[in-house]
Scaffold this motif. Structure first.
Motif, PDB file in Angstrom:
ATOM      1  N   VAL A  29       0.896  -1.170   0.000  1.00  0.00           N
ATOM      2  CA  VAL A  29       0.000   0.000   0.000  1.00  0.00           C
ATOM      3  C   VAL A  29       0.927   1.210   0.000  1.00  0.00           C
ATOM      4  CG1 VAL A  29      -1.818   1.217   1.255  1.00  0.00           C
ATOM      5  CG2 VAL A  29      -1.699  -1.279   1.368  1.00  0.00           C
ATOM      6  N   CYS A  30       0.935   1.977  -1.093  1.00  0.00           N
ATOM      7  CA  CYS A  30       1.893   3.097  -1.137  1.00  0.00           C
ATOM      8  C   CYS A  30       1.364   4.195  -2.052  1.00  0.00           C
ATOM      9  CB  CYS A  30       3.244   2.605  -1.651  1.00  0.00           C
ATOM     10  SG  CYS A  30       3.212   2.030  -3.347  1.00  0.00           S
ATOM     11  N   GLN A  31       1.908   5.403  -1.842  1.00  0.00           N
ATOM     12  CA  GLN A  31       1.496   6.521  -2.700  1.00  0.00           C
ATOM     13  C   GLN A  31       2.241   6.455  -4.025  1.00  0.00           C
ATOM     14  OE1 GLN A  31       1.671   9.859   0.309  1.00  0.00           O
ATOM     15  NE2 GLN A  31      -0.037  10.513  -0.987  1.00  0.00           N
ATOM     16  N   PHE A  56     -14.608   2.161   1.481  1.00  0.00           N
ATOM     17  CA  PHE A  56     -14.097   2.616   0.185  1.00  0.00           C
ATOM     18  C   PHE A  56     -15.289   2.982  -0.699  1.00  0.00           C
ATOM     19  CE2 PHE A  56     -10.898  -0.262   1.933  1.00  0.00           C
ATOM     20  CZ  PHE A  56      -9.816   0.596   1.952  1.00  0.00           C
ATOM     21  N   SER A  57     -15.520   4.289  -0.792  1.00  0.00           N
ATOM     22  CA  SER A  57     -16.757   4.753  -1.430  1.00  0.00           C
ATOM     23  C   SER A  57     -16.558   5.060  -2.919  1.00  0.00           C
ATOM     24  CB  SER A  57     -17.227   6.011  -0.697  1.00  0.00           C
ATOM     25  OG  SER A  57     -18.150   6.715  -1.470  1.00  0.00           O
ATOM     26  N   SER A  58     -17.550   4.671  -3.711  1.00  0.00           N
ATOM     27  CA  SER A  58     -17.578   5.079  -5.126  1.00  0.00           C
ATOM     28  C   SER A  58     -18.197   6.474  -5.223  1.00  0.00           C
ATOM     29  CB  SER A  58     -18.409   4.098  -5.937  1.00  0.00           C
ATOM     30  OG  SER A  58     -17.835   2.812  -5.902  1.00  0.00           O
ATOM     31  N   ALA A  59     -19.250   6.697  -4.434  1.00  0.00           N
ATOM     32  CA  ALA A  59     -19.946   7.988  -4.494  1.00  0.00           C
ATOM     33  C   ALA A  59     -19.002   9.125  -4.129  1.00  0.00           C
ATOM     34  CB  ALA A  59     -21.139   7.966  -3.540  1.00  0.00           C
ATOM     35  N   ALA A 287     -11.353   6.622   0.323  1.00  0.00           N
ATOM     36  CA  ALA A 287     -11.419   6.089   1.692  1.00  0.00           C
ATOM     37  C   ALA A 287     -12.200   7.096   2.533  1.00  0.00           C
ATOM     38  CB  ALA A 287     -10.015   5.890   2.240  1.00  0.00           C
ATOM     39  N   VAL A 288     -13.335   6.647   3.100  1.00  0.00           N
ATOM     40  CA  VAL A 288     -14.170   7.585   3.870  1.00  0.00           C
ATOM     41  C   VAL A 288     -13.986   7.385   5.377  1.00  0.00           C
ATOM     42  CG1 VAL A 288     -15.886   8.043   2.085  1.00  0.00           C
ATOM     43  CG2 VAL A 288     -16.162   6.017   3.529  1.00  0.00           C
ATOM     44  N   ALA A 289     -13.026   6.519   5.756  1.00  0.00           N
ATOM     45  CA  ALA A 289     -12.680   6.342   7.174  1.00  0.00           C
ATOM     46  C   ALA A 289     -11.193   6.005   7.225  1.00  0.00           C
ATOM     47  CB  ALA A 289     -13.504   5.195   7.775  1.00  0.00           C
ATOM     48  N   PRO A 297      -1.331   1.859   7.450  1.00  0.00           N
ATOM     49  CA  PRO A 297      -2.463   2.766   7.657  1.00  0.00           C
ATOM     50  C   PRO A 297      -2.791   3.523   6.380  1.00  0.00           C
ATOM     51  CG  PRO A 297      -0.617   3.293   9.138  1.00  0.00           C
ATOM     52  CD  PRO A 297      -0.122   2.264   8.164  1.00  0.00           C
ATOM     53  N   LEU A 298      -4.081   3.667   6.124  1.00  0.00           N
ATOM     54  CA  LEU A 298      -4.545   4.413   4.945  1.00  0.00           C
ATOM     55  C   LEU A 298      -5.476   5.496   5.473  1.00  0.00           C
ATOM     56  CD1 LEU A 298      -4.344   4.131   1.813  1.00  0.00           C
ATOM     57  CD2 LEU A 298      -6.491   2.923   1.910  1.00  0.00           C
ATOM     58  N   PRO A 299      -5.061   6.757   5.338  1.00  0.00           N
ATOM     59  CA  PRO A 299      -5.862   7.810   5.973  1.00  0.00           C
ATOM     60  C   PRO A 299      -7.165   8.106   5.239  1.00  0.00           C
ATOM     61  CG  PRO A 299      -3.859   8.728   4.973  1.00  0.00           C
ATOM     62  CD  PRO A 299      -3.824   7.255   4.725  1.00  0.00           C
ATOM     63  N   ARG A 300      -8.167   8.500   6.003  1.00  0.00           N
ATOM     64  CA  ARG A 300      -9.444   8.964   5.447  1.00  0.00           C
ATOM     65  C   ARG A 300      -9.158  10.080   4.444  1.00  0.00           C
ATOM     66  NH1 ARG A 300     -13.181  13.001   7.680  1.00  0.00           N
ATOM     67  NH2 ARG A 300     -15.233  12.467   6.872  1.00  0.00           N
TER      68      ARG A 300
END
Ligand code: HEM
Length: 395
Positions: A29-31, A56-59, A287-289, A297-300
């Motif tokens: 998981v990386c930028q 993980f939101s599409s909207a 990512a909505v959370a 870690p994957l930030p909101r």
């Protein structure tokens, strides 16, 4: 200079798979570039990003597909950019119309077209197969499916391309062209819908008008948006499937000979090439959370890029993943997505790939990439080719 992986670099465009393997090993998981999005490369993580819409939101990506230079984008309003429960209701209505009738309905016409296009490219002279085969076949299938005017199929393919060009960093010189394409698409589709309202036909638009689940039907705007996304999603992806199949067979005369001797294996070849070299290399979510994948870690607020092309080669899930193996379990990989947004057109595109090759392969005993070579498509996650020159040796 950034030391992030760059998915637009010439090396990544040409052969992303060694880069994905390194990411899975040392940076799951990386930028990445472009844009500092967060790439997710292991199978289980990719499946989680695609299917866990609570995190993980599409909207959440709707605004990104509606940049300020574009007043309106029918794809941004489509079911692809909705989360459950809004997505669930709409998808149920669409599923009702997009039933098992879809493939039998288009198959005879697509096979006849495949025969015609195959004849036209096996001439002994170098030919650009994207224009004369790989893009033509999906054009016929989509026009037939929706009951659109078949002679306009090149125009539909160009609309599909224009819709694929929309992203937050679309170069300004393309803006006017894309806006004009959207106006044309909507005007054309509105006429088609009005015509079917007056007089139903044996086509998907008519079925979509009548489809009803729990008293819900599609509104005019939902219907136009859905038709626009079918136009967008149905061309480039299937063209890429056909082009990848031909590039692969050009380097594998043994496989070509096997498929010619045993045409029933073409179905497995199509499924395997879709795993091996998927037309859509990635899909995105917001990512909505705050969350964590593979311990990272994957930030909101991050844009997560679910690398389908990498998941399909993940040795944790798939045995000997860099090898084309026609005896694999069916549907290995995440080529058509996972969960609620699983591709509506999967069965149709598998049929198109099979019909195209069933008609072409008996006509040829050899093929190679022509001297003028090929170029990759400019759109970010597409594995399609802008052009592909080939030479076929007649059987
Ligand atoms: C080889 C060809 C194709 C590939 C690889 C492909 C791939 C995909 C993938 C990966 C998704 C899920 C995206 C996500 O979850 O973010 C998707 C969704 C979708 N595809 Fe396809 N597709 C193909 C052909 C088609 C065709 C032929 C059609 C239409 C006839 C189509 C219509 C759609 C639609 C409408 C969705 C959105 C579904 C939803 O959001 O509920 N696709 N496709």
């Amino acid at each position: 200079m950034s030391n992030r992986y760059n998915l637009l670099s010439p090396e990544a465009r040409n052969d992303p798979y060694p880069i994905y393997a390194e990411m899975r090993r040392s940076a799951p998981v990386c930028q990445i570039e472009p844009g500092g999005m967060w790439a997710v490369s292991r199978y289980d993580d990719v499946a989680a990003v695609l299917s866990d819409s609570a995190v993980f939101s599409s909207a959440g990506l709707r605004e990104a597909t509606r940049p300020s230079w574009l007043e309106h984008n029918p794809v941004a309003d489509s079911l692809a950019l909705l989360d459950p429960p809004a997505h669930t209701a709409l998808r149920a209505v669409v599923n009702k119309a997009f039933s098992s009738r879809v493939v039998p309905r288009v198959e005879p016409l697509v096979r006849a077209a495949a025969r015609r296009f195959a004849d036209s490219i096996v001439t002994g002279r170098p030919v650009e197969v994207q224009e004369h085969f790989s893009t033509e076949l999906p054009g016929v299938a989509i026009a037939e499916l929706l009951g659109l005017e078949p002679s306009l199929r090149r125009l539909f393919a160009s609309w599909s391309e224009a819709l694929f060009m929309i992203h937050p960093a679309t170069p300004p010189e393309h803006h006017a062209h894309i806006r004009a394409a959207i106006a044309d698409i909507e005007a054309y589709l509105r006429d088609v819908v009005a015509d079917r309202r007056r007089r139903r036909r044996d086509d998907l638009v008519s079925d979509l008008l009548d489809a009803e689940v729990d008293g819900e039907r599609l509104s005019e705007a939902e219907l136009i948006s859905f038709l626009a996304i079918v136009l967008q999603g149905g061309h480039d992806t299937t063209a890429s499937l056909l082009a990848s199949s031909l590039r692969c067979l050009a380097g594998r005369p043994d496989l070509l000979a096997h498929l010619r001797a045993e045409p029933t294996a073409i179905r497995s070849f199509v499924e395997e090439i879709l795993r091996f070299d998927p037309p859509l290399q990635a899909s995105t979510r917001l990512a909505v959370a705050d969350t964590e994948l593979s311990g990272v870690p994957l930030p909101r607020g991050s844009i997560a890029v679910a690398l389908i092309g990498s998941a399909n080669r993940d040795e944790r899930r798939i045995n000997d993943p860099d090898r084309i193996d026609l005896n694999r379990k069916r549907n290995a990989g995440l080529t058509f997505g996972a969960g609620a947004h699983f591709c509506v057109g999967a069965a149709l595109s598998l049929a198109e790939g099979r019909l195209g090759l069933e008609e072409l392969l008996p006509r040829i005993q050899g093929l190679r990439i022509g001297e003028r070579g090929f170029a990759w498509s400019a759109s970010l996650f597409s594995r399609n080719q802008a052009f592909l020159w080939m030479e076929f040796e007649r059987a």
